[in-house]
Design an enzyme around this catalytic site. Structure first.
Site, PDB file in Angstrom:
ATOM      1  N   ASP A 263     -21.067 -91.095  25.841  1.00  9.35           N
ATOM      2  CA  ASP A 263     -20.659 -89.775  26.315  1.00  9.35           C
ATOM      3  C   ASP A 263     -20.012 -89.906  27.683  1.00  9.35           C
ATOM      4  OD1 ASP A 263     -21.962 -89.059  24.095  1.00  9.35           O
ATOM      5  OD2 ASP A 263     -23.430 -87.731  25.058  1.00  9.35           O
ATOM      6  N   TYR A 264     -20.584 -90.808  28.453  1.00  2.61           N
ATOM      7  CA  TYR A 264     -20.102 -91.009  29.813  1.00  2.61           C
ATOM      8  C   TYR A 264     -18.645 -91.469  29.816  1.00  2.61           C
ATOM      9  CZ  TYR A 264     -19.578 -93.375  34.277  1.00  2.61           C
ATOM     10  OH  TYR A 264     -19.123 -93.808  35.476  1.00  2.61           O
TER      11      TYR A 264
ATOM     12  N   PHE B 104     -16.544 -91.105  27.475  1.00  2.00           N
ATOM     13  CA  PHE B 104     -15.735 -90.011  26.947  1.00  2.00           C
ATOM     14  C   PHE B 104     -15.400 -89.032  28.074  1.00  2.00           C
ATOM     15  CE2 PHE B 104     -15.018 -85.907  24.990  1.00  2.00           C
ATOM     16  CZ  PHE B 104     -14.232 -86.210  23.894  1.00  2.00           C
ATOM     17  N   ASP B 105     -16.419 -88.662  28.837  1.00  2.00           N
ATOM     18  CA  ASP B 105     -16.220 -87.712  29.931  1.00  2.00           C
ATOM     19  C   ASP B 105     -15.228 -88.240  30.964  1.00  2.00           C
ATOM     20  OD1 ASP B 105     -17.921 -85.975  28.774  1.00  2.00           O
ATOM     21  OD2 ASP B 105     -19.639 -86.419  30.072  1.00  2.00           O
TER      22      ASP B 105
ATOM     23  N   SER C  84     -12.402 -63.690  -3.545  1.00  2.00           N
ATOM     24  CA  SER C  84     -13.837 -63.876  -3.491  1.00  2.00           C
ATOM     25  C   SER C  84     -14.211 -64.758  -4.688  1.00  2.00           C
ATOM     26  CB  SER C  84     -14.456 -62.484  -3.441  1.00  2.00           C
ATOM     27  OG  SER C  84     -15.445 -62.308  -4.327  1.00  2.00           O
ATOM     28  N   LEU C  85     -15.470 -65.009  -4.894  1.00  2.00           N
ATOM     29  CA  LEU C  85     -15.870 -65.871  -6.009  1.00  2.00           C
ATOM     30  C   LEU C  85     -16.690 -65.065  -6.998  1.00  2.00           C
ATOM     31  CD1 LEU C  85     -17.170 -69.072  -4.180  1.00  2.00           C
ATOM     32  CD2 LEU C  85     -15.184 -68.951  -5.689  1.00  2.00           C
TER      33      LEU C  85
ATOM     34  N   GLU D  26     -19.653 -78.127  -5.582  1.00  2.00           N
ATOM     35  CA  GLU D  26     -19.794 -78.107  -4.125  1.00  2.00           C
ATOM     36  C   GLU D  26     -20.939 -77.194  -3.755  1.00  2.00           C
ATOM     37  OE1 GLU D  26     -16.034 -76.771  -2.559  1.00  2.00           O
ATOM     38  OE2 GLU D  26     -14.972 -78.062  -3.962  1.00  2.00           O
TER      39      GLU D  26
ATOM     40  N   LYS E  85     -22.474 -74.091  -1.661  1.00  2.00           N
ATOM     41  CA  LYS E  85     -21.924 -72.852  -1.110  1.00  2.00           C
ATOM     42  C   LYS E  85     -22.540 -72.662   0.269  1.00  2.00           C
ATOM     43  CE  LYS E  85     -20.843 -68.151  -2.579  1.00  2.00           C
ATOM     44  NZ  LYS E  85     -21.418 -67.323  -1.544  1.00  2.00           N
TER      45      LYS E  85
ATOM     46  N   ASP F  36     -23.345 -71.031   3.781  1.00  2.00           N
ATOM     47  CA  ASP F  36     -23.523 -69.645   4.200  1.00  2.00           C
ATOM     48  C   ASP F  36     -23.071 -69.480   5.645  1.00  2.00           C
ATOM     49  OD1 ASP F  36     -24.132 -67.061   3.843  1.00  2.00           O
ATOM     50  OD2 ASP F  36     -26.297 -67.287   4.011  1.00  2.00           O
TER      51      ASP F  36
ATOM     52  N   GLU G 233     -15.639 -73.019   5.919  1.00  2.00           N
ATOM     53  CA  GLU G 233     -16.703 -72.155   6.382  1.00  2.00           C
ATOM     54  C   GLU G 233     -17.109 -72.584   7.787  1.00  2.00           C
ATOM     55  OE1 GLU G 233     -17.063 -70.242   3.805  1.00  2.00           O
ATOM     56  OE2 GLU G 233     -18.874 -69.088   4.233  1.00  2.00           O
TER      57      GLU G 233
ATOM     58  N   TYR H 266     -13.145 -76.982   2.463  1.00  2.00           N
ATOM     59  CA  TYR H 266     -13.272 -77.258   1.039  1.00  2.00           C
ATOM     60  C   TYR H 266     -12.092 -76.826   0.172  1.00  2.00           C
ATOM     61  CZ  TYR H 266     -15.161 -72.528   1.657  1.00  2.00           C
ATOM     62  OH  TYR H 266     -15.352 -71.239   2.044  1.00  2.00           O
TER      63      TYR H 266
ATOM     64  N   LYS I 149     -25.898 -68.680  -7.500  1.00  2.00           N
ATOM     65  CA  LYS I 149     -26.765 -68.449  -6.340  1.00  2.00           C
ATOM     66  C   LYS I 149     -28.136 -69.045  -6.608  1.00  2.00           C
ATOM     67  CE  LYS I 149     -24.192 -65.273  -4.035  1.00  2.00           C
ATOM     68  NZ  LYS I 149     -24.033 -64.561  -2.840  1.00  2.00           N
TER      69      LYS I 149
ATOM     70  N   CYS J 144     -48.495 -42.742  16.106  1.00  2.00           N
ATOM     71  CA  CYS J 144     -48.606 -44.114  16.595  1.00  2.00           C
ATOM     72  C   CYS J 144     -50.022 -44.650  16.379  1.00  2.00           C
ATOM     73  CB  CYS J 144     -48.251 -44.166  18.076  1.00  2.00           C
ATOM     74  SG  CYS J 144     -48.491 -45.790  18.791  1.00  2.00           S
TER      75      CYS J 144
ATOM     76  N   CYS K  31     -51.694 -45.164  19.993  1.00  2.00           N
ATOM     77  CA  CYS K  31     -51.975 -44.100  20.963  1.00  2.00           C
ATOM     78  C   CYS K  31     -51.980 -42.712  20.332  1.00  2.00           C
ATOM     79  CB  CYS K  31     -50.987 -44.150  22.116  1.00  2.00           C
ATOM     80  SG  CYS K  31     -49.333 -43.633  21.663  1.00  2.00           S
TER      81      CYS K  31
ATOM     82  N   CYS L 115     -42.504 -45.022  18.933  1.00  2.00           N
ATOM     83  CA  CYS L 115     -43.521 -44.248  19.623  1.00  2.00           C
ATOM     84  C   CYS L 115     -42.924 -43.856  20.973  1.00  2.00           C
ATOM     85  CB  CYS L 115     -44.785 -45.071  19.827  1.00  2.00           C
ATOM     86  SG  CYS L 115     -45.882 -44.301  21.027  1.00  2.00           S
TER      87      CYS L 115
ATOM     88  N   CYS M  80     -48.642 -45.869  25.980  1.00  2.00           N
ATOM     89  CA  CYS M  80     -48.980 -46.557  24.734  1.00  2.00           C
ATOM     90  C   CYS M  80     -49.288 -48.031  25.062  1.00  2.00           C
ATOM     91  CB  CYS M  80     -47.789 -46.432  23.780  1.00  2.00           C
ATOM     92  SG  CYS M  80     -48.053 -47.161  22.182  1.00  2.00           S
TER      93      CYS M  80
HETATM   94  P1  AMP Z   1     -18.986 -64.264  -1.944  1.00  2.00           P
HETATM   95  O1  AMP Z   1     -18.902 -63.934  -0.460  1.00  2.00           O
HETATM   96  O2  AMP Z   1     -20.371 -64.265  -2.471  1.00  2.00           O
HETATM   97  O3  AMP Z   1     -17.954 -63.551  -2.753  1.00  2.00           O
HETATM   98  O4  AMP Z   1     -18.583 -65.803  -2.019  1.00  2.00           O
HETATM   99  C1  AMP Z   1     -17.301 -66.222  -1.655  1.00  2.00           C
HETATM  100  C2  AMP Z   1     -17.373 -66.971  -0.374  1.00  2.00           C
HETATM  101  O5  AMP Z   1     -18.143 -68.138  -0.476  1.00  2.00           O
HETATM  102  C3  AMP Z   1     -16.038 -67.471   0.035  1.00  2.00           C
HETATM  103  O6  AMP Z   1     -15.298 -66.487   0.721  1.00  2.00           O
HETATM  104  C4  AMP Z   1     -16.384 -68.605   0.963  1.00  2.00           C
HETATM  105  O7  AMP Z   1     -16.435 -68.114   2.276  1.00  2.00           O
HETATM  106  C5  AMP Z   1     -17.786 -68.987   0.594  1.00  2.00           C
HETATM  107  N1  AMP Z   1     -17.956 -70.395   0.245  1.00  2.00           N
HETATM  108  C6  AMP Z   1     -18.937 -71.193   0.738  1.00  2.00           C
HETATM  109  N2  AMP Z   1     -18.851 -72.429   0.263  1.00  2.00           N
HETATM  110  C7  AMP Z   1     -17.795 -72.479  -0.552  1.00  2.00           C
HETATM  111  C8  AMP Z   1     -17.193 -73.510  -1.345  1.00  2.00           C
HETATM  112  N3  AMP Z   1     -17.695 -74.747  -1.378  1.00  2.00           N
HETATM  113  N4  AMP Z   1     -16.095 -73.178  -2.055  1.00  2.00           N
HETATM  114  C9  AMP Z   1     -15.599 -71.928  -2.035  1.00  2.00           C
HETATM  115  N5  AMP Z   1     -16.113 -70.913  -1.321  1.00  2.00           N
HETATM  116  C10 AMP Z   1     -17.213 -71.169  -0.578  1.00  2.00           C
HETATM  117 ZN    ZN Z   2     -47.931 -45.345  20.881  1.00  2.00          ZN
END
Ligand code: AMP
Ligand code: ZN
Length: 663
Positions: A31-32, A34-35, A80-81, A110, A112, A114, A169, A221, A308, A402, A405, A420, A426
């Site tokens: 790191d050093y 790099f800095d 969307s998916l 793949e 998914k 979040d 993502e 992805y 899911k 409450c 109190c 409350c 309280c």
């Molecule tokens: P949903 O929001 O349930 O309609 O799911 C669609 C969202 O899943 C997409 O807009 C992506 O942001 C997300 N996502 C996460 N991982 C993946 C992946 N491996 N491939 C495609 N979409 C993904």
């Molecule tokens: Zn209270």
């Protein structure tokens, strides 16, 4: 070497090291080192603004301020998916595909992730633009903020297409999330609820330097563009990896439905070991030719399907609903359950959130309920097993008074929670306010902790923080576990807090929305309590960063009669109600942008030195790096610090030099 060449060389080197560190997780240099390189580049760029490049590695630290984020129409809509919630649904989808296209079908599986979806545009290997998904047709341009995410390449490597989009993502890994929350709690702020929303909020921060401080990550992805040299999804992942993107290794190419099912079972369990949140699997037809043949529905591609993961669930009996009163007076309903095993732990309590949630689920005492463990720490009730319901039961009536109190609860228009309103008396609210008052960042009263506060409140010795200053040793001695010495420490600690500067007193009062920073601002602007009390909402809003919400809250606090009485008392006891010359010494911008490391012993306390740095707009950092502006050396500083500073070419200054610097 001429300057331009050196700049280019450093940029290239830093870009490679950055890639090795953040994408491959396999750094080559310390790191050093790099800095050091980064610092040299910063110097050269500073001296030669003609070579400015928005994609230089120095730009990762951010600093641009965007008041709003321009809307950008997606050249290729972000669909969307389609979702499936059971393996059967997924199997049916796979069967259907065979009726729509000929020949065998391979799939890329793949995870998914979040997080927040993002679309990045690259032209000639340079990051041009980053846009959020928005409604799928248009999103917000957040390039400044995305540039600060270390795993997003600013320049590409290898044999990349001239122009393309890549989607993925932006996530906040668990570790970074906990770190951010620990910092927030330390500052007396509410912790963030979950990584996803925090990631999303981070992209919309106005100051990109703020985003740079959030440990975000970007997983990619999906590559989109015209005439790309790619014929399958799996290949696109491999290629994207070559160009320098962080493409998750968990993706897998499989042959048919059996391969898909294996992938699901494997990750259903292992996903808990990943450093970030996932909520399912995405299965994509691998061949782009087959994808094209399948096309899109109005909302989603026909060639992809999300599955899911089921959150882990258990069924048990809801014995009783009880209600908790928080420090702010907020009421939370709690489900007390017959203990049940869920995801490896025994669960006895679950969250019911609020009155609307109880009504929506129609959950009643005695019901059989489904409990789930999601990303949150406390499990939640997600449904009722109506078959098992006692036909004589009645809908749950939300608590009216409450539990602590007895005061009638209120619920403000548009708010989810009941409160409350008896904030003055309280007990949990009283204790909560006093605990905040004595906390380290506020009055920092030594010898007093949450437990003792509760004890003092319950025994009726104190009703508010002003009462602390009337406590006598004889009164507290009879309390549980209170020895002579600790009683004395407590009394001394309280007396010592009278020296705490005004800005911290102001923070300690616990005015809603007035955190440490706002308290500082108010103290420095108005200089004393009288002037602050006299300020109207309009006056307050003239100050930077003070909006409606804070202004209203401040005015309301000082208008309340009970608060006026308490403030009057605090003043009589001798608490600091104005900015002292010593505090004022600061209030300059003289150290703006400077980062200072302190080491050794000074005539002032370390804490005081640190405060002086901050008061003058500087930053106190703990370790020396290429970014350090000064090493502030006191007596008995270790030789290794000095050596390192000398190696780095960091100026070493004495306490005297420092005082002159800010005088
Ligand atoms: P949903 O929001 O349930 O309609 O799911 C669609 C969202 O899943 C997409 O807009 C992506 O942001 C997300 N996502 C996460 N991982 C993946 C992946 N491996 N491939 C495609 N979409 C993904
Ligand atoms: Zn209270």
């Amino acid at each position: 070497m001429d300057v331009k060449k050196e700049i280019e060389k450093l940029r290239k080197e830093l870009q490679d090291h950055n890639y090795r560190y953040y994408v491959l997780d396999d750094p080559l240099i310390s790191d050093y080192d790099f800095d050091m390189k980064l610092r040299r580049l910063q110097e050269l760029e500073g001296a030669h603004p003609e070579y400015y490049d928005p994609n230089s590695p120095t730009q990762r630290v951010g600093g641009e301020v965007s008041k709003n984020f321009p809307t950008v129409v997606h050249e290729y809509p972000m669909y969307s998916l389609a979702n499936s919630y059971s393996k059967e649904e997924l199997q049916e989808w796979e069967k259907r595909l065979h009726k729509l296209v000929d020949g065998p079908i391979e799939y890329t599986c793949e995870l998914k992730y979040d997080g927040v979806s993002i679309s990045l545009l690259y032209e000639d290997g340079q990051l041009i633009e980053a846009v959020t998904r928005g409604d799928g047709t248009q999103g917000d341009e957040v390039t400044h903020n995305v540039r600060t995410i270390r795993s997003v390449p600013l320049k590409l490597k290898g044999d990349y297409p001239d122009r393309f989009y890549i989607r993925g993502e932006i996530v906040l890994p668990f570790e970074g999330f906990s770190m951010l929350n620990a910092e927030r709690v330390e500052r007396g702020e509410e912790p963030y609820a979950n990584p996803r929303n925090t990631a999303s909020g981070s992209l919309k921060l106005q100051n990109s330097a703020e985003t740079a401080r959030r440990p975000l990550d970007c997983l990619l992805y999906f590559v989109v563009g015209k005439s790309l040299p790619i014929s399958t999804q799996y290949e696109s992942l491999r290629r994207a990896r070559e160009w320098g993107f962080k493409v998750p290794k968990e993706s897998k190419l499989v042959k048919g439905i059996d391969g898909i099912m294996d992938y699901l079972s494997y990750w259903d369990e292992r996903r808990h070991d990943l450093p970030f949140e996932t909520d399912g699997v995405v299965v994509k037809v691998n061949s782009l030719a087959q994808q094209e043949a399948l096309g899109f529905t109005a909302k989603a591609p026909r060639w992809a399907m999300a599955y899911k993961f089921k959150a882990e669930q258990a069924e048990t009996v809801l014995r009783k609903i009880t209600y908790q009163v928080g420090r702010t007076g907020a009421i939370t309903p709690v489900a007390n359950l017959q203990p049940v095993l869920l995801a490896g732990t025994t669960v006895k309590r679950a969250s019911l959130h609020n009155a609307d949630q109880i009504e929506k689920l129609d959950v009643r005492e005695g019901d059989s309920v489904y409990v789930e463990k999601g990303g949150e720490i406390i499990p939640k009730i997600v449904g009722v097993d109506f078959k098992n319901r006692n036909p004589e039961s009645h809908p749950t009536v939300y608590l009216k008074n409450c539990p602590e109190c007895g005061t009638e609860l209120v619920r403000a228009e548009g708010e989810a929670l009941h409160y409350c309103p008896n904030s003055a008396a309280c007990p949990p609210q009283v204790s909560g306010r006093i605990e905040h008052f004595i906390s380290r960042k506020a009055m920092d009263i030594e010898g007093l902790g949450a437990e003792t506060v509760n004890l003092l409140v319950r025994s009726g010795l104190i009703h508010n923080y002003a009462d602390l200053y009337e406590l006598k040793k004889e009164q507290i001695l009879p309390l549980e576990r209170m020895a002579d010495k600790s009683a004395e420490n407590l009394i001394n600690g309280i007396a010592a807090s009278k020296m705490i500067p005004f800005e911290r007193v102001l923070f300690a009062l616990g005015i809603r929305f007035v955190g440490e920073t706002v308290a500082k601002k108010l103290a420095r602007h108005y200089k004393n309590l009288e002037a602050l009390i006299a300020a109207s909402e309009e006056d307050l809003k003239e100050i930077d960063d003070i909006g409606d919400r804070i202004a209203q809250s401040v005015v309301a606090f000082f208008e309340a009669e009970a608060n006026q009485v308490i403030l009057q008392r605090l003043k009589t006891y001798g608490l600091q109600m104005e900015v002292k010359e010593k505090d004022e010494l600061g209030q300059t911008d003289k150290l703006k942008g400077k980062s200072i490391v302190i080491s050794g012993v000074f005539s002032r306390s370390r804490k005081e030195m640190k405060e002086l740095i901050e008061l003058n707009g500087g930053k106190n950092t703990s370790s020396l790096s290429g970014n350090t502006s000064y090493l502030l050396a006191g007596e008995n500083m270790g030789p290794s610090k000095r050596k390192k500073a000398e190696e780095l070419g960091i100026p070493i200054i004495s306490e005297e030099d420092f005082m002159q610097l800010i005088a």
